[in-house]
Write an enzyme that holds these catalytic residues in place. Structure first.
Site, PDB file in Angstrom:
ATOM      1  N   ASP A  12      -9.774   1.824  -4.276  1.00  9.25           N
ATOM      2  CA  ASP A  12      -9.349   1.196  -3.791  1.00  9.25           C
ATOM      3  C   ASP A  12      -8.539  -0.350  -3.048  1.00  9.25           C
ATOM      4  O   ASP A  12      -8.554  -0.756  -2.868  1.00  9.25           O
ATOM      5  CB  ASP A  12     -10.377   1.644  -2.091  1.00  9.25           C
ATOM      6  CG  ASP A  12     -10.694   2.860  -2.026  1.00  9.25           C
ATOM      7  OD1 ASP A  12     -10.020   3.581  -2.349  1.00  9.25           O
ATOM      8  OD2 ASP A  12     -11.857   2.609  -1.341  1.00  9.25           O
ATOM      9  N   GLY A  14      -5.587  -0.421  -4.256  1.00  9.45           N
ATOM     10  CA  GLY A  14      -4.558  -1.059  -3.586  1.00  9.45           C
ATOM     11  C   GLY A  14      -3.056  -0.070  -4.681  1.00  9.45           C
ATOM     12  O   GLY A  14      -2.114  -0.377  -4.805  1.00  9.45           O
ATOM     13  N   LYS A  15      -3.927   0.929  -5.894  1.00  9.52           N
ATOM     14  CA  LYS A  15      -2.569   1.386  -6.952  1.00  9.52           C
ATOM     15  C   LYS A  15      -1.933   2.049  -5.974  1.00  9.52           C
ATOM     16  O   LYS A  15      -0.890   1.466  -6.678  1.00  9.52           O
ATOM     17  CB  LYS A  15      -3.865   2.414  -8.200  1.00  9.52           C
ATOM     18  CG  LYS A  15      -5.206   1.177  -8.123  1.00  9.52           C
ATOM     19  CD  LYS A  15      -6.296   2.277  -8.876  1.00  9.52           C
ATOM     20  CE  LYS A  15      -6.697   3.530  -7.795  1.00  9.52           C
ATOM     21  NZ  LYS A  15      -7.974   2.558  -7.275  1.00  9.52           N
ATOM     22  N   GLY A  39      -7.934   8.594  -2.598  1.00  9.34           N
ATOM     23  CA  GLY A  39      -7.175   8.102  -2.164  1.00  9.34           C
ATOM     24  C   GLY A  39      -6.071   7.329  -1.998  1.00  9.34           C
ATOM     25  O   GLY A  39      -6.530   5.561  -1.584  1.00  9.34           O
ATOM     26  N   HIS A  40      -5.212   7.300  -1.843  1.00  8.47           N
ATOM     27  CA  HIS A  40      -3.668   6.560  -2.498  1.00  8.47           C
ATOM     28  C   HIS A  40      -2.611   6.229  -1.112  1.00  8.47           C
ATOM     29  O   HIS A  40      -1.910   6.877  -1.230  1.00  8.47           O
ATOM     30  CB  HIS A  40      -2.656   7.102  -4.230  1.00  8.47           C
ATOM     31  CG  HIS A  40      -3.682   6.220  -4.945  1.00  8.47           C
ATOM     32  ND1 HIS A  40      -3.984   6.854  -5.919  1.00  8.47           N
ATOM     33  CD2 HIS A  40      -5.201   6.467  -4.918  1.00  8.47           C
ATOM     34  CE1 HIS A  40      -4.748   6.573  -6.939  1.00  8.47           C
ATOM     35  NE2 HIS A  40      -5.865   6.364  -6.760  1.00  8.47           N
ATOM     36  N   ARG A 142     -18.209  23.510 -20.631  1.00 15.04           N
ATOM     37  CA  ARG A 142     -17.384  24.853 -21.265  1.00 15.04           C
ATOM     38  C   ARG A 142     -17.306  26.199 -20.592  1.00 15.04           C
ATOM     39  O   ARG A 142     -17.567  27.189 -20.778  1.00 15.04           O
ATOM     40  CB  ARG A 142     -17.713  24.805 -22.433  1.00 15.04           C
ATOM     41  CG  ARG A 142     -17.807  23.959 -23.242  1.00 15.04           C
ATOM     42  CD  ARG A 142     -17.675  23.837 -24.338  1.00 15.04           C
ATOM     43  NE  ARG A 142     -19.399  23.676 -24.937  1.00 15.04           N
ATOM     44  CZ  ARG A 142     -20.232  23.720 -25.071  1.00 15.04           C
ATOM     45  NH1 ARG A 142     -20.295  23.943 -26.738  1.00 15.04           N
ATOM     46  NH2 ARG A 142     -22.192  23.283 -25.527  1.00 15.04           N
ATOM     47  N   GLN A 221      -9.586   5.653  -9.001  1.00 20.24           N
ATOM     48  CA  GLN A 221     -11.390   5.240  -9.080  1.00 20.24           C
ATOM     49  C   GLN A 221     -10.284   3.485  -9.414  1.00 20.24           C
ATOM     50  O   GLN A 221      -9.712   2.814  -9.316  1.00 20.24           O
ATOM     51  CB  GLN A 221     -11.478   5.481  -9.358  1.00 20.24           C
ATOM     52  CG  GLN A 221     -12.796   7.005  -8.955  1.00 20.24           C
ATOM     53  CD  GLN A 221     -11.734   8.316  -9.083  1.00 20.24           C
ATOM     54  OE1 GLN A 221     -11.476   8.777 -10.047  1.00 20.24           O
ATOM     55  NE2 GLN A 221     -10.924   8.821  -8.491  1.00 20.24           N
ATOM     56  N   THR A 298     -12.388   9.189   3.688  1.00 20.12           N
ATOM     57  CA  THR A 298     -13.415   9.315   4.359  1.00 20.12           C
ATOM     58  C   THR A 298     -13.473   9.005   5.149  1.00 20.12           C
ATOM     59  O   THR A 298     -14.381   9.653   5.547  1.00 20.12           O
ATOM     60  CB  THR A 298     -14.961   9.773   2.952  1.00 20.12           C
ATOM     61  OG1 THR A 298     -15.203   8.516   2.562  1.00 20.12           O
ATOM     62  CG2 THR A 298     -14.672  10.493   1.867  1.00 20.12           C
ATOM     63  N   GLY A 411       0.299  -8.167   1.703  1.00 18.60           N
ATOM     64  CA  GLY A 411       0.708  -7.076   3.027  1.00 18.60           C
ATOM     65  C   GLY A 411       1.110  -5.805   2.641  1.00 18.60           C
ATOM     66  O   GLY A 411       0.733  -5.312   1.388  1.00 18.60           O
TER      67      GLY A 411
HETATM   68  P1  GDP Z   1      -6.491   2.854  -3.670  1.00 14.78           P
HETATM   69  O1  GDP Z   1      -7.030   3.885  -4.256  1.00 14.78           O
HETATM   70  O2  GDP Z   1      -6.572   1.872  -4.843  1.00 14.78           O
HETATM   71  O3  GDP Z   1      -4.690   3.051  -3.922  1.00 14.78           O
HETATM   72  O4  GDP Z   1      -5.925   2.246  -2.419  1.00 14.78           O
HETATM   73  P2  GDP Z   1      -6.053   2.555  -1.111  1.00 14.78           P
HETATM   74  O5  GDP Z   1      -4.954   3.057  -0.272  1.00 14.78           O
HETATM   75  O6  GDP Z   1      -7.613   3.526  -1.221  1.00 14.78           O
HETATM   76  O7  GDP Z   1      -6.970   0.657  -0.164  1.00 14.78           O
HETATM   77  C1  GDP Z   1      -6.243   0.413  -0.510  1.00 14.78           C
HETATM   78  C2  GDP Z   1      -5.426  -0.199   1.095  1.00 14.78           C
HETATM   79  O8  GDP Z   1      -4.526  -1.679   1.439  1.00 14.78           O
HETATM   80  C3  GDP Z   1      -4.451   0.834   2.112  1.00 14.78           C
HETATM   81  O9  GDP Z   1      -4.650   1.168   3.120  1.00 14.78           O
HETATM   82  C4  GDP Z   1      -3.059  -0.325   1.777  1.00 14.78           C
HETATM   83  O10 GDP Z   1      -1.946   0.262   2.387  1.00 14.78           O
HETATM   84  C5  GDP Z   1      -4.079  -0.939   2.092  1.00 14.78           C
HETATM   85  N1  GDP Z   1      -2.873  -2.255   1.184  1.00 14.78           N
HETATM   86  C6  GDP Z   1      -2.455  -2.305  -0.476  1.00 14.78           C
HETATM   87  N2  GDP Z   1      -2.225  -4.046  -0.852  1.00 14.78           N
HETATM   88  C7  GDP Z   1      -2.183  -4.689   0.392  1.00 14.78           C
HETATM   89  C8  GDP Z   1      -2.136  -6.032   0.772  1.00 14.78           C
HETATM   90  O11 GDP Z   1      -1.654  -6.399  -0.643  1.00 14.78           O
HETATM   91  N3  GDP Z   1      -2.546  -6.943   1.412  1.00 14.78           N
HETATM   92  C9  GDP Z   1      -2.578  -5.938   2.595  1.00 14.78           C
HETATM   93  N4  GDP Z   1      -3.539  -6.245   4.175  1.00 14.78           N
HETATM   94  N5  GDP Z   1      -3.063  -4.390   2.731  1.00 14.78           N
HETATM   95  C10 GDP Z   1      -3.330  -3.831   1.352  1.00 14.78           C
HETATM   96  P1  IMO Z   2      -9.476   5.735  -5.421  1.00 16.61           P
HETATM   97  O1  IMO Z   2      -8.471   6.192  -6.034  1.00 16.61           O
HETATM   98  C1  IMO Z   2     -13.452   4.044  -3.765  1.00 16.61           C
HETATM   99  C2  IMO Z   2     -16.261   6.345  -5.113  1.00 16.61           C
HETATM  100  C3  IMO Z   2     -17.558   7.335  -3.888  1.00 16.61           C
HETATM  101  C4  IMO Z   2     -19.147   7.341  -5.290  1.00 16.61           C
HETATM  102  C5  IMO Z   2     -18.836   7.785  -6.329  1.00 16.61           C
HETATM  103  C6  IMO Z   2     -18.331   8.675  -6.548  1.00 16.61           C
HETATM  104  O2  IMO Z   2      -8.924   5.808  -3.830  1.00 16.61           O
HETATM  105  O3  IMO Z   2      -9.325   4.138  -5.338  1.00 16.61           O
HETATM  106  P2  IMO Z   2     -17.557  10.734  -6.309  1.00 16.61           P
HETATM  107  O4  IMO Z   2     -16.626  11.761  -5.011  1.00 16.61           O
HETATM  108  O5  IMO Z   2     -16.364  10.669  -8.045  1.00 16.61           O
HETATM  109  O6  IMO Z   2     -18.253  12.340  -7.033  1.00 16.61           O
HETATM  110  O7  IMO Z   2     -17.340  10.241  -6.327  1.00 16.61           O
HETATM  111  O8  IMO Z   2     -17.161   7.342  -6.697  1.00 16.61           O
HETATM  112  N1  IMO Z   2     -15.200   6.643  -5.228  1.00 16.61           N
HETATM  113  C7  IMO Z   2     -14.428   5.629  -5.273  1.00 16.61           C
HETATM  114  N2  IMO Z   2     -14.554   4.727  -4.237  1.00 16.61           N
HETATM  115  N3  IMO Z   2     -12.605   4.976  -4.265  1.00 16.61           N
HETATM  116  C8  IMO Z   2     -11.812   5.958  -5.122  1.00 16.61           C
HETATM  117  O9  IMO Z   2     -10.919   7.014  -5.500  1.00 16.61           O
HETATM  118  C9  IMO Z   2     -12.943   6.752  -5.057  1.00 16.61           C
HETATM  119  N4  IMO Z   2     -13.090   7.418  -5.967  1.00 16.61           N
HETATM  120  C10 IMO Z   2     -14.850   8.070  -6.209  1.00 16.61           C
HETATM  121  O10 IMO Z   2     -17.519   6.731  -2.871  1.00 16.61           O
HETATM  122  O11 IMO Z   2     -19.438   6.123  -4.456  1.00 16.61           O
HETATM  123 MG    MG Z   3      -8.197   4.761  -2.468  1.00 17.13          MG
END
Ligand code: GDP
Ligand code: IMO
Ligand code: MG
Length: 422
Positions: A12, A14-15, A39-40, A142, A221, A298, A411
């Site tokens: 999470d 911000g990928k 969740g990206h 397998r 992740q 989630t 942002g």
């Molecule tokens: P990912 O899984 O790495 O793609 O990240 P997520 O989407 O799960 O979580 C990142 C959250 O931060 C999302 O709600 C984005 O819209 C938000 N976000 C990303 N970059 C920034 C930033 O520079 N500032 C702020 N305030 N929010 C950001």
């Molecule tokens: P993105 O790509 C944050 C965490 C789960 C749990 C552990 C194992 O959005 O960054 P799993 O579902 O793989 O069996 O869960 O890894 N986890 C993540 N945490 N961002 C994610 O993906 C995650 N994918 C799995 O919360 O602790």
């Molecule tokens: Mg995410």
């Protein structure tokens, strides 16, 4: 050549936003591991989209997107995602390709994930319960079914055989939820999946590389969730680090050039497991509130804490990070002082290394304090407008982790990013 964008913390970071930002400079965007646990988040205009399995380059015309062999694919989630993406006018028949070697998540994988977590009681991982662990277990054991198997007439027989095997395991767990509705959805969704472009991913991508096309590999992740190098057993079930690109896409290591690591300006983690800089206080609450730190997959509240430069340095080392994108800098806008963990104190001894076991003895973070920038940073677009205190913060991190911060994201918006040259 191939560049990589991946997470350096616990996910999470911000990928999604960063891949979307860079995607315009690439011809192919490819996911190499993970599945619907990801969740990206990205913005198309002012509309928020959360992608789980489809690469985050999908909204750029002129890019093609590949779901690589290293991904575990849930057809039901894929279908829903495709509907969302198509509602923006994207023609997935033209720009989405799926490796025939990607393993399928079937309904009983999800059931097994749930049953296994329940059986762990207080030691549960905090899995997203999307069936990731059981699907990867069937891959290494397998037994798994792959996307390419869908095209063969023996698929139903193989499915029934695997389902029976799973049923015996579920019976052992005393799991008796009815999954008939999940199966109905699944069989509908695989018909949809069969209508998409199923390809030999390794030939597909190597042909693109030999034609001189630019490839961006998108990680899911984060490095601290890597099955080998993360905070085991509180990890996911795949190699989230740069080495995962090779076996998740069929690319040779010497093809990889830039490894762009994404790190928040602080830390978060969702689910269980060690988190040395976690703040269970008002400051942690403040970070959660200001950063809207709730899971994109989630909805769970994310645990929050200060920047951990020990873990970040480790992540830079194992990934070979060449540049860092520091996201969510704006979340720190109002803080008077910022703490950065530069060492861990374990059993009275200070170390700058991530230990093998992070739960055996309590880890006390050793902090250095830096001054906050105390201004609204969200409108900054150029390096010359970056306040010296923010510059100081990133220079401090550079010096501690051995890789340069080259971008600051301030942002969630597509244009909220600052290129840093020095
Ligand atoms: P990912 O899984 O790495 O793609 O990240 P997520 O989407 O799960 O979580 C990142 C959250 O931060 C999302 O709600 C984005 O819209 C938000 N976000 C990303 N970059 C920034 C930033 O520079 N500032 C702020 N305030 N929010 C950001
Ligand atoms: P993105 O790509 C944050 C965490 C789960 C749990 C552990 C194992 O959005 O960054 P799993 O579902 O793989 O069996 O869960 O890894 N986890 C993540 N945490 N961002 C994610 O993906 C995650 N994918 C799995 O919360 O602790
Ligand atoms: Mg995410």
């Amino acid at each position: 050549m191939v560049d990589v964008i991946l997470g350096l913390q616990w996910g999470d970071e911000g990928k999604g936003k960063i891949v979307d930002y860079f995607a315009k400079d690439y011809d192919v965007i490819a996911r190499f591991q993970g599945g619907p646990n990801a969740g990206h988040t990205l913005y198309v205009g002012d509309k928020k989209v959360v992608l789980h399995q489809i690469p985050s380059g999908v909204f750029h015309q002129g890019t093609v997107n590949l779901i690589g062999n290293g991904v575990v694919l849930d057809p039901v989630t894929l279908r829903k995602e495709c509907e969302v993406v198509a509602s923006f006018g994207v023609d997935l028949k033209k720009n989405l390709f799926i490796s025939e070697r990607a393993h399928l998540i079937i309904p009983t994988h999800r059931a097994l994930d749930k049953a296994a977590e329940l059986s762990k009681g207080n030691d549960k991982i905090g899995s997203t319960l999307k069936g990731i662990g059981p699907a990867y277990m069937d891959k290494t054991g397998r037994n798994g079914l792959r996307v390419g198997d869908l095209l063969h007439k023996s698929f139903t027989t193989s499915y029934i055989r695997l389902r029976l095997k799973h049923q015996r395991l579920l019976d052992n767990y005393n799991f008796n939820e009815d999954i008939a509705a999940w199966e109905e959805e699944f069989f509908d969704a695989i018909e949809f999946l069969k209508s998409l472009n199923i390809v030999n991913g390794e030939y597909f991508i190597n042909k693109k590389i030999s034609e001189g096309k630019r490839v961006l590999a998108e990680g899911a992740q984060g490095s601290m969730l890597d099955v080998d190098f993360g905070t085991f057993p509180f990890v996911t079930s795949s190699n989230t680090i740069s080495s995962g690109v090779c076996n998740g896409l069929g690319i040779a290591p010497q093809k990889i050039k830039e490894v762009i690591g994404v790190s928040k300006a602080y830390c978060t983690r969702v689910g269980g497991g060690p988190f040395p800089t976690e703040l269970n206080d008002e400051t942690g609450e403040e970070l959660r509130k200001l950063g809207s730190e709730f899971g994109a997959t989630t909805g769970r509240p994310r645990r929050c804490g200060w920047m951990d430069a020990v873990a970040l340095r480790y992540a830079c080392m194992i990934n070979g990070v060449t540049q860092i994108v520091m996201t969510k800098a704006d979340v720190l806008d109002s803080f008077e002082r910022l703490l950065v963990c530069t060492a861990y104190k374990i059993d009275g001894t200070e170390t700058t290394q991530v230990p093998f076991q992070m739960l055996r003895s309590p880890i006390a973070p050793c902090y250095q304090q830096l001054e906050g920038w105390k201004m609204d940073s969200t409108a900054i677009r150029n390096e010359e407008d970056v306040p010296p205190t923010m510059k100081n913060y990133i220079h401090f991190i550079n010096s501690k982790v051995g890789a340069p911060v080259r971008y600051i994201s301030n942002g969630p918006g597509r244009d909220q990013i600052i290129k840093i040259y020095s």
